[in-house]
Design a protein around this motif. Structure first.
Motif, PDB file in Angstrom:
ATOM      1  N   VAL C  89      -5.960  -1.393  -5.510  1.00 38.67           N
ATOM      2  CA  VAL C  89      -6.331  -1.111  -4.116  1.00 38.67           C
ATOM      3  C   VAL C  89      -6.063   0.348  -3.759  1.00 38.67           C
ATOM      4  CG1 VAL C  89      -6.058  -3.452  -3.262  1.00 38.67           C
ATOM      5  CG2 VAL C  89      -4.073  -1.950  -3.333  1.00 38.67           C
ATOM      6  N   GLU C  90      -6.257   1.230  -4.753  1.00 43.14           N
ATOM      7  CA  GLU C  90      -6.009   2.639  -4.476  1.00 43.14           C
ATOM      8  C   GLU C  90      -7.307   3.386  -4.177  1.00 43.14           C
ATOM      9  OE1 GLU C  90      -3.152   3.887  -4.016  1.00 43.14           O
ATOM     10  OE2 GLU C  90      -2.148   2.027  -4.569  1.00 43.14           O
ATOM     11  N   PRO C  91      -7.286   4.237  -3.156  1.00 38.46           N
ATOM     12  CA  PRO C  91      -8.459   5.098  -2.937  1.00 38.46           C
ATOM     13  C   PRO C  91      -8.646   5.961  -4.176  1.00 38.46           C
ATOM     14  CG  PRO C  91      -6.573   5.850  -1.629  1.00 38.46           C
ATOM     15  CD  PRO C  91      -6.200   4.517  -2.215  1.00 38.46           C
ATOM     16  N   SER C  92      -9.891   6.110  -4.594  1.00 34.82           N
ATOM     17  CA  SER C  92     -10.137   6.839  -5.835  1.00 34.82           C
ATOM     18  C   SER C  92     -10.498   8.291  -5.585  1.00 34.82           C
ATOM     19  CB  SER C  92     -11.285   6.180  -6.596  1.00 34.82           C
ATOM     20  OG  SER C  92     -12.485   6.349  -5.863  1.00 34.82           O
ATOM     21  N   GLY C  93     -10.828   8.622  -4.340  1.00 36.38           N
ATOM     22  CA  GLY C  93     -11.292   9.978  -4.093  1.00 36.38           C
ATOM     23  C   GLY C  93     -12.686  10.220  -4.638  1.00 36.38           C
ATOM     24  N   ARG C 229      -4.314  -8.463   7.192  1.00 38.71           N
ATOM     25  CA  ARG C 229      -3.609  -7.171   7.124  1.00 38.71           C
ATOM     26  C   ARG C 229      -4.023  -6.436   5.859  1.00 38.71           C
ATOM     27  NH1 ARG C 229       0.999  -9.864   9.073  1.00 38.71           N
ATOM     28  NH2 ARG C 229       1.892 -10.098   6.989  1.00 38.71           N
ATOM     29  N   HIS C 230      -4.084  -7.171   4.753  1.00 37.76           N
ATOM     30  CA  HIS C 230      -4.470  -6.575   3.478  1.00 37.76           C
ATOM     31  C   HIS C 230      -5.911  -6.048   3.526  1.00 37.76           C
ATOM     32  CE1 HIS C 230      -4.443  -5.913  -0.815  1.00 37.76           C
ATOM     33  NE2 HIS C 230      -5.583  -6.557  -0.911  1.00 37.76           N
ATOM     34  N   LEU C 232      -7.737  -5.189   6.093  1.00 34.82           N
ATOM     35  CA  LEU C 232      -7.857  -4.041   6.996  1.00 34.82           C
ATOM     36  C   LEU C 232      -7.268  -2.784   6.354  1.00 34.82           C
ATOM     37  CD1 LEU C 232      -6.937  -5.787  10.377  1.00 34.82           C
ATOM     38  CD2 LEU C 232      -9.185  -4.903   9.722  1.00 34.82           C
ATOM     39  N   SER C 233      -6.160  -2.956   5.636  1.00 32.83           N
ATOM     40  CA  SER C 233      -5.550  -1.807   4.961  1.00 32.83           C
ATOM     41  C   SER C 233      -6.497  -1.236   3.915  1.00 32.83           C
ATOM     42  CB  SER C 233      -4.238  -2.232   4.281  1.00 32.83           C
ATOM     43  OG  SER C 233      -3.325  -2.730   5.226  1.00 32.83           O
ATOM     44  N   LEU C 236      -9.266   0.612   5.538  1.00 35.30           N
ATOM     45  CA  LEU C 236      -8.878   1.915   6.075  1.00 35.30           C
ATOM     46  C   LEU C 236      -8.758   2.961   4.983  1.00 35.30           C
ATOM     47  CD1 LEU C 236      -8.168   3.332   8.737  1.00 35.30           C
ATOM     48  CD2 LEU C 236      -5.786   3.115   8.077  1.00 35.30           C
ATOM     49  N   THR C 237      -8.141   2.578   3.849  1.00 37.92           N
ATOM     50  CA  THR C 237      -7.920   3.593   2.823  1.00 37.92           C
ATOM     51  C   THR C 237      -9.108   3.765   1.877  1.00 37.92           C
ATOM     52  OG1 THR C 237      -6.745   1.932   1.485  1.00 37.92           O
ATOM     53  CG2 THR C 237      -5.395   3.419   2.799  1.00 37.92           C
TER      54      THR C 237
END
Lengths: 418, 418, 418, 418
Positions: C89-93, C229-230, C232-233, C236-237
């Motif tokens: 769940v990491e933004p990769s850029g 919550r998960h 939405l998080s 967002l990211t």
């Protein structure tokens, strides 16, 4: 008679002179002020003959061309194995100013990109910047055959705009690849790049590589043959940055360029070449220089992958002289004999062994014999003797020296009857 | 006499047989079942002699070695310029199974990585998978000198695990580099990789490259010399994936490996080499194969950058025969004359021009003359004549054919007095 | 009285209507034919009220907006832990169509990029493409509150141009992240993307997220609060691809866009928002949609990081009623009490403890009490009692239910005197 | 009565104290010598109350936590637009010490990675390193509410091992992002990182962010609300490096960690949090700190995406007082009214308009009204008046100030009858 070689160089030079594309390197203020129209071409043979045309006597800064020789000096001082631990020899596919460090170890991909060249620089001599530069200057001078010096203005100008190299030096320090002060290292590295050479100097330096490491003029052995093979290989795969593959295919001459506008090329056993023209393409290679090399490669057959023209048979003739018991089978060899040639001779003899009791090999027409061919021929002679033949050599000029067949036996020379 | 070459190959083979490292390729189930102990070595000369030892007659799948020849076939069909628009020739510094496409265009870095090889495959023949495969099979058969066929079980097995290649084909489609059905393309590509060859076949195929494109056994011209130069260059810079630089330096033979366990090498003008041993290192190259090539390169002097041993002077002798008006200056040349040799002769004559009115060049001891050397010598003759000399040739064997000096003038042959 | 909310939406919509930049997605032929001028905006409250303007009833394909809900469905079916093993769940850029797989494991960076969304898709239901699609269609329908279906023409069109997604599916197979047929997976995935929704549908779907997972109209609980919550998080990211940071800062609403022209946004506890305008910027986000969201965020204070306006004191008053032994200290609390509010009350009491023997808390003006605040207040009451006070509650409306102080003791309710 | 908040912090702290994993940062010699067992937790409310347990009064170096505030200072000095030209705000997906510069421009991805933080540092104040540091020290001191100073030994130690940062500074210079001396910049940047803070200081600094930019103790406005929103957004998406997505999902509190062992978190409108424990995980985040934050988020409901508990109806009651012509419709509102609450009231009134001629809104139970809700309610009042109603307000405490309905009309206050 006027030597036609300079005329030929003039022709090539004239044909390329019209290429006005490219830009003088501008990232170093002092370089930006070079005369963009300068143009010189030089060619040095492995015998030390040097031909040149145009501005081949004009001095300019050596820049990245120094990378080849300083890397060579680092290997001379530390041995290849130790140097390979700090600098790999793989083409990175990246431009020259990409960092290209190996993940984990931080080892630069090869000594032709800046990070690798900076590392090679730090491996030379003592860490004092002045002493290190002096060591490098002396080495480059030995290669050029005259005392070289750095252009102080270019060097200072380069140092003032060396942020990228300073960044590389600092990053190499974080990996323990470089251990000395980044500022000191880049100071002497900038000075290395600013050493002044002429196109003629570069051709002679390249000819040392073409000549197996022996300086073609002074006769000094500068690099061992194995090191020269290594340097030429690295030049071929990594010397032209991200156009290495294109260069290897189109030109086929191990080469190295510098942003000062120079390019050197060395074709093993043949010639050292150099050109100088400050306008660069987007890879940082001299536009006219590339054209010069393409023409030289094409017109002069100077491509590494060129197959030599079909040679006359190495086994020039096979005849019998005398009769009966006195009959002698004479094999007359000719030309330059390498593995292939020796194999051809041996195959023929194995397929169709001599019926005669005496066998002679006439080497009068042989030009040279390679090491492996020499061993193969001696093995052939030894086996013939084991088969009960008497074996003689006709070799007035000693192209097959010390014909020891093992166990101390020597082949009996036979005076040529001709 | 027994030919010592097979003995030598046995020696090399025995020395490497103990290398038990590496793993058989396991990503294709059928490959995983190959016998890891198989070991064959073969050598083919440019004259068509083939030597081999060990399991050199055992068939195995050609795999990536096919990339060289199918790329060659694509260039034959479309011309180099068109093919370069779809496949670059730059070493990528990446493993073989990296995508390595050029940003923007999607052009694969080179034809030796999978993406480039798949692209080259699609450039051959008609788009029907069976017809395309047949075209490729026929080409490989012509190179091997016998009818080859694909191993159906390996091919099916490979196709079932070809997700990575299918991914590449789909990505190449998004860039318009590949335009046909990804499934069709990978079907026939997998079949191409599964063509069965022996080590001997591969040595002969390599020898065609070493022989300038002419099949050493059948005599058929398969590739033009310029294409061979190109193929060998690409093999040298890109053939051994991310150990290309190391290979160029340590072995110095243009080469290509396959995960089936084969490696081929071709040294221009010398030999074609092949080895087969299924255990691979982490780069996907045969462990024993690499060792074989290192030994062959080292022991046999088969390194591209090796400088030939110093040759005897090309200008074998210079003497005067006759006296006064009848005096003839005779230059006796010898050996293989390339640019360097011609330059040496010319330089000597230019520096120390003959005083005599008649000049003769005796080429009886000359083995061969390169193209540029031929032109240089003719120019030398022409200039001597312009200087007022009469010029004659002694060239019974025609090593300098058509000695046209320009303007229709021919050099007068002179019958050798010897 | 006419409700001013639609007027306000009209105002926003009119203000953005003039933004004519951007291009309709063209990589799918069927999408390219959408009317570029369509424009709809909708807003759904957590109570189920839906406001909309413009073309908010026009159907278009949901495209990447489906990624949020199908990922939610995958987590519903397998649990978050199992899903995280396959999708990070990491933004990769990176842009949405970058592969962005984790080195080694091949795990996609997050479920909002295509590789992650394809993986999430394969985690839903049975592997049969029709059944899987049906499961997804049913889930999206439950969220929209009406039966949805896929646009067959768009879906077929998309499938025909889905090389990039097919490539991703094949690559995911090589890592074992996807195990089913790439063709099957992309077939049903393309169909998922082609589900037809209106702007109103999307607003309602977003409102379910804003409402803690309970559908605001049907009242059905679709996701647990922790899953919301998960989701939405992650929105967002990772929801706005490589402009995630910019969006989080400028808009501050968890959101997701699709190339069909839709954008959804969900502000926890507040509203679900949706816009539709097919012209996209270079990131693939709707140009007018972005402007709508920026205005809604700015004008309506709908930014996640907005600090609520300073509230009136939670401790509304503290007074004593009665005298001597009968004196009662009455703390009147007010408003919405979370951690901070509870802390404020407690701190005040701890710093300045009541001198009276009887203490009452009047909760008549309290609007709501959070979970942690409830526990804190009960602890406060328990400690006061330990200090020897009698404690009463005035809580007619039961905002502090079950006032258990531990050990079974309940606070005595006190009838408010008012 | 003893305040239970510290007891709760003790509980959390005790529960996490057993986490003995992780390693003290060792790349800076002075950091390596910190006591690995130190452990402090602190919490500051937006009212200025500060709770803390353990080693919360022990000083340690602020390190990367300073990045948030120095970036804030840079924006204060130059405006967001100018700063964005030099530093982007996108999560890079890379570790903190990756370079992560935008291709072409050289703009760092965000101000939380080192390259971005160094750039932000250079934007502050004058270029003299001492003056710049003083400006930063003063800003951090204002945030902490006491005079801070740098640890000279850590700073010197850090400077001596700052090759990576020096490399970044040099590379940023090549892009013109940084224009000053790399050595000067890294000198004052290292000093910035070595500023000594306590866990309590950090909690107060974080509370300023939670409090919309107003220092909760001194009452000084340090950042504008828009800047605080921006800083919190950047912290959420970029503050925890390559575990940003995981943090946003699991903790949901905008946060920033430092290799000194500190972590800060700020939940808008609620609290500032800080922890200190020097043992770090492989991402460089404090192991016990992460556990503390996870527990605080979970136990205290401090997750950004948490939906507030269902509130009692904002429209508390609707009743009629009086009869006939005197009948007054009284709407009693309650609680905290944001957009959603206002919408609910308005929708109800629009759906079921009052029949009475006089309408009163009783705001006595209203705790606070957001800006947009205020405007919506006023619009509602205005429309009711346009519909012919007389409208009154009961608002003794002025929660709806300046009830201007447009055109200068004010709502008539109505004295509450209670």
């Amino acid at each position: 008679m006027r030597n036609p070689v300079p005329d030929y160089l003039h022709e090539v030079s004239d044909a390329c002179a019209g290429s006005l594309g490219g830009e003088v390197a501008s990232y170093i203020p002092e370089l930006a002020s070079s005369d963009p129209d300068r143009f010189g071409v030089a060619l040095a043979t492995v015998d030390g003959a040097v031909y040149s045309v145009g501005d081949s006597g004009v001095e300019f800064t050596i820049q990245s061309i120094s990378k080849v020789f300083v890397y060579g000096l680092a290997v001379l001082e530390h041995g290849l194995e130790d140097v390979l631990e700090k600098i790999d020899v793989e083409p990175s596919g990246d431009p020259f100013d990409e960092l290209s460090l190996e993940t984990g170890t931080g080892r630069p991909s090869n000594p032709m990109i800046n990070a690798g060249a900076i590392t090679a620089h730090t491996l030379v001599g003592p860490s004092d910047p002045d002493e290190r530069f002096e060591r490098i200057r002396a080495h480059l001078s030995a290669l050029a055959g005259r005392e070289l010096s750095a252009d102080e203005r270019v060097w200072q100008s380069e140092l003032a705009t060396s942020d990228r190299n300073l960044a590389f030096a600092h990053l190499l320090r974080t990996h323990g690849i470089v251990t000395e002060s980044a500022e000191d290292v880049i100071t002497s590295y900038s000075r290395q790049c600013a050493v002044l050479v002429t196109t003629r100097d570069l051709a002679v330096m390249a000819a040392t590589l073409a000549n197996g490491g022996v300086h073609p003029v002074t006769g000094e052995r500068i690099y061992a043959p194995a090191l020269v093979r290594h340097l030429l290989s690295v030049m071929l795969t990594c010397g032209m940055y991200d156009s290495a593959g294109d260069w290897a295919s189109a030109v086929g001459i191990p080469a190295k360029s510098g942003v000062g506008g120079g390019i050197i090329g060395a074709l093993p056993g043949q010639v050292g070449l150099a050109s100088f023209s400050p306008r660069l393409d987007r890879h940082g290679n001299s536009v006219r220089g590339i054209e010069v090399f393409e023409r030289l490669s094409h017109d002069m057959g100077l491509h590494l992958m060129s197959v030599a023209p079909p040679a006359r048979s190495v086994l020039h003739s096979s005849r019998v002289e005398g009769e009966g018991e006195d009959a002698v089978r004479i094999y007359e060899l000719a030309g330059v004999i390498g593995f292939s040639g020796a194999e051809r001779v041996i195959q023929r003899i194995a397929d169709d062994p001599p019926q005669e009791r005496v066998v002679a090999f006439d080497l009068s027409r042989v030009h040279s014999i390679g090491d492996v061919a020499r061993r193969m021929l001696l093995e052939c002679l030894r086996r013939l003797r084991l088969d009960g033949r008497r074996v003689h050599l006709v070799d007035e000029q000693g192209v097959l020296p010390d014909p020891d067949l093992g166990g101390g036996e020597m082949v009996t020379p036979l005076r040529a009857e001709r």
